[in-house]
Write a protein that holds these residues in place. Structure first.
Motif, short mmCIF file in Angstrom:
data_model
loop_
_atom_site.label_atom_id
_atom_site.label_comp_id
_atom_site.label_asym_id
_atom_site.label_seq_id
_atom_site.Cartn_x
_atom_site.Cartn_y
_atom_site.Cartn_z
N GLU A 166 0.92 -1.42 -0.31
CA GLU A 166 -0.36 -0.29 -0.50
C GLU A 166 0.83 1.21 0.02
N ARG A 167 2.29 1.53 0.12
CA ARG A 167 2.95 2.18 -0.23
C ARG A 167 2.59 2.99 -1.50
N LEU A 168 2.85 2.20 -2.30
CA LEU A 168 2.52 2.30 -3.89
C LEU A 168 1.28 2.62 -4.84
N VAL A 169 1.09 3.41 -5.32
CA VAL A 169 -0.19 3.50 -5.94
C VAL A 169 0.57 3.94 -7.09
N ALA A 173 -1.00 6.76 -0.55
CA ALA A 173 -0.12 6.12 -0.43
C ALA A 173 1.89 6.80 -0.51
N GLU A 174 2.50 6.66 -0.60
CA GLU A 174 3.85 7.34 -0.30
C GLU A 174 4.04 7.69 -1.46
N TYR A 175 3.89 6.40 -2.72
CA TYR A 175 4.68 6.80 -4.00
C TYR A 175 3.73 6.55 -4.91
N ILE A 176 3.47 7.83 -5.62
CA ILE A 176 2.23 7.78 -6.98
C ILE A 176 3.65 7.80 -8.29
N VAL A 177 3.17 6.24 -9.07
CA VAL A 177 4.31 5.81 -9.95
C VAL A 177 3.10 6.27 -11.11
N PHE A 178 3.79 7.85 -12.02
CA PHE A 178 2.20 7.98 -13.18
C PHE A 178 2.91 7.72 -13.81
N CYS A 179 1.72 6.61 -14.83
CA CYS A 179 2.27 5.87 -15.94
C CYS A 179 1.88 6.82 -17.17
N GLY A 180 2.20 7.50 -17.65
CA GLY A 180 1.55 8.55 -18.36
C GLY A 180 2.18 10.19 -19.20
N VAL A 181 2.20 10.84 -18.64
CA VAL A 181 2.94 12.22 -19.02
C VAL A 181 3.49 13.00 -18.18
N HIS A 182 4.24 13.97 -18.24
CA HIS A 182 4.97 13.93 -17.23
C HIS A 182 3.69 15.51 -16.48
N GLN A 210 4.13 12.85 0.50
CA GLN A 210 3.52 11.93 -1.29
C GLN A 210 4.80 11.96 -1.89
N ILE A 211 5.17 11.48 -2.93
CA ILE A 211 6.25 11.18 -4.31
C ILE A 211 5.64 11.25 -4.69
N PRO A 227 7.93 -1.40 -19.43
CA PRO A 227 7.81 -2.27 -18.85
C PRO A 227 9.60 -2.19 -18.10
N GLN A 228 10.45 -1.74 -18.77
CA GLN A 228 11.77 -1.55 -18.67
C GLN A 228 11.76 -0.03 -17.38
N HIS A 229 11.34 0.06 -18.25
CA HIS A 229 11.38 1.57 -17.39
C HIS A 229 10.89 1.48 -15.67
N LEU A 230 9.09 0.77 -15.72
CA LEU A 230 8.25 0.60 -14.72
C LEU A 230 8.81 -0.43 -14.11
N ALA A 231 10.06 -1.28 -14.04
CA ALA A 231 10.48 -2.46 -13.23
C ALA A 231 11.56 -1.64 -12.62
N TRP A 232 11.99 -0.68 -13.81
CA TRP A 232 13.69 -0.45 -12.97
C TRP A 232 13.28 1.01 -11.48
N THR A 233 12.38 1.43 -12.18
CA THR A 233 11.68 3.03 -10.93
C THR A 233 11.01 1.87 -10.11
N LEU A 234 10.54 0.65 -9.88
CA LEU A 234 9.80 0.15 -8.95
C LEU A 234 10.47 -0.87 -8.03
N GLU A 235 11.88 -0.80 -8.62
CA GLU A 235 13.02 -1.63 -7.97
C GLU A 235 14.18 -1.02 -7.53
N ASN A 236 13.94 -0.10 -7.92
CA ASN A 236 14.73 1.19 -6.70
C ASN A 236 13.20 1.64 -5.21
N LEU A 237 12.04 1.95 -5.70
CA LEU A 237 12.10 1.91 -4.29
C LEU A 237 11.95 0.79 -3.25
#
Ligand code: 13P
Ligand code: SF4
Length: 366
Positions: free
Chosen positions: A32-35, A68-77, A91-92, A325-335
């Motif tokens: 739940e730290r991530l959305v 959530a502590e982390y909001i990962v936005f799969c969209g544009v800037h 929140q980040i 998916p590669q950038h998303l995996a990189w982002t989440l594994e860093n978190l």
């Protein structure tokens, strides 16, 4: 080369199936730290990982409501910026690839909007006569500009409500950056085309005469979406010759002539809901981004709904497509490792003034 760039390189060779497994494992660990918020234009391999999907308005609300502590936005800037502005300070907001911008948003910047405001002051009293309205597809400092000049933000869902509010404040509107959304919405409010003039930011006084400015109700920035401008009325005519029963549905970033020939015009969420609620065995020609149209085709073909893409050539949002998916995996594994990469952070003064314009929008939205 930064440490981040070095780290991402080792993900570039991952195949999609490996990236998928690593995304799922990281999501599980973060709980739940991530959305993850996903815009409808995201490619399928990314979209399926979104906890919430939507159009710009729905995702803004989701960002504001998220705990959530982390909001990962799969969209544009700009979407990740809105998430940062509307979420709590602790929140980040993160975007998996910083290069996922919006070419339309880049067509207006603070320097040329402030110059337009100064030039308009040679003809009118802008702060008394013009409400500045920025499409949400814009940088945070333009939202802040609207906040401090009595203006507001809009999305494709609420543009009409926002314009009604804007005209209740002041007699004219400066609308940026998308001329098409402005024109298409203004026309549905019975504003004649000749009272909607285009401001060419490369010309002194926008390339307009003082009389044209005085007579205008809407001053439309000369911006457009490179994806939606590919749609043409002839594409509708040609398709209807083959399949006369086709229903046409378009996003309001499409040119005026396309929207005029469409049976339905609305946001990505509206397009999805309209086709979902339609009778089985219907045929649809859709003027919006290809990944969404392909998803609709797959989703509804079992009901006999035929969903076609409007343009004969491929028009994808290439910046949305940068989120893979590669950038998303990189982002989440860093978190998971406790390391925040690609944080999107709006400076506090822009955030405060931009929040004002966004909150006005949320208050007038349906
Ligand atoms: P929606 O708000 O309709 O999803 O539109 C966002 C966008 O960028 C369309 O190009
Ligand atoms: Fe921007 Fe057009 Fe892509 Fe939407 S589809 S994000 S307006 S470039």
């Amino acid at each position: 080369m930064s440490a981040n760039a070095l780290a991402i390189q080792s993900y570039a060779g991952l195949d999609d199936a490996d990236a998928e497994a690593r995304i799922l494992a990281a999501k599980e660990k973060l709980g739940e730290r991530l959305v993850i918020l996903g815009h409808h234009y995201q490619r399928e391999e990314v979209f399926r990982h979104a906890d919430f999907s939507g159009d710009s308005l729905k995702l803004s609300r989701q960002a504001a409501a998220s705990k959530a502590e982390y909001i990962v936005f799969c969209g544009v800037h700009f979407m990740a910026e809105v998430a940062d502005v509307l979420s709590r300070p602790d929140q980040i907001s993160i975007i998996p690839d910083m290069a996922a911008g919006c070419s339309m948003a880049d067509m207006a910047n603070l320097a040329n909007v402030e110059r337009a405001w100064r030039e308009l002051a040679e003809v009118l009293e802008p702060d008394e006569q013009i409400t500045p309205v920025t499409y949400i597809n814009s940088a945070a400092d333009l939202k802040a500009f609207c906040g401090r000049h009595g203006g507001i933000v809009c999305t494709s869902t609420n543009a009409r409500h926002v314009l009604e509010w804007s005209f209740s404040q002041r007699e004219k509107v400066l609308f940026f950056p998308d001329q098409h959304l402005g024109r298409n919405t203004g026309f549905t409010m019975d504003i004649p085309l000749e009272e909607m003039v285009v401001w060419d930011f490369d010309q002194p006084l926008g390339g307009l005469t003082p009389e044209q400015i005085k007579n205008a109700r809407m001053i439309l920035w000369k911006g457009f979406c490179s994806v939606h401008q590919m749609f043409q009325p002839e594409q509708i005519d040609n398709f209807k010759q083959r399949y006369p029963e086709t229903q046409i549905i378009s996003h309001p970033e499409s040119p005026f002539e396309v929207c005029q020939k469409s049976d339905y015009v609305g946001s990505t969420e509206y397009i999805i809901n309209t086709i979902r609620d339609a009778e089985p065995n219907t045929r649809w020609l859709v003027g919006t981004e290809l990944n969404l149209v392909n998803r609709l085709h797959e989703q509804f073909k079992h009901e006999g709904k035929n969903v076609h893409f409007m343009s004969p050539t491929v028009c994808m949002c290439s910046t949305m497509f940068r989120i893979d998916p590669q950038h998303l995996a990189w982002t989440l594994e860093n978190l998971v490792e406790g390391k925040v990469v690609n944080r999107v952070s709006v400076d506090e003064s822009d955030a405060e003034q931009g929040r004002l314009a966004l909150q006005r929008m949320l208050e007038v939205s349906p």
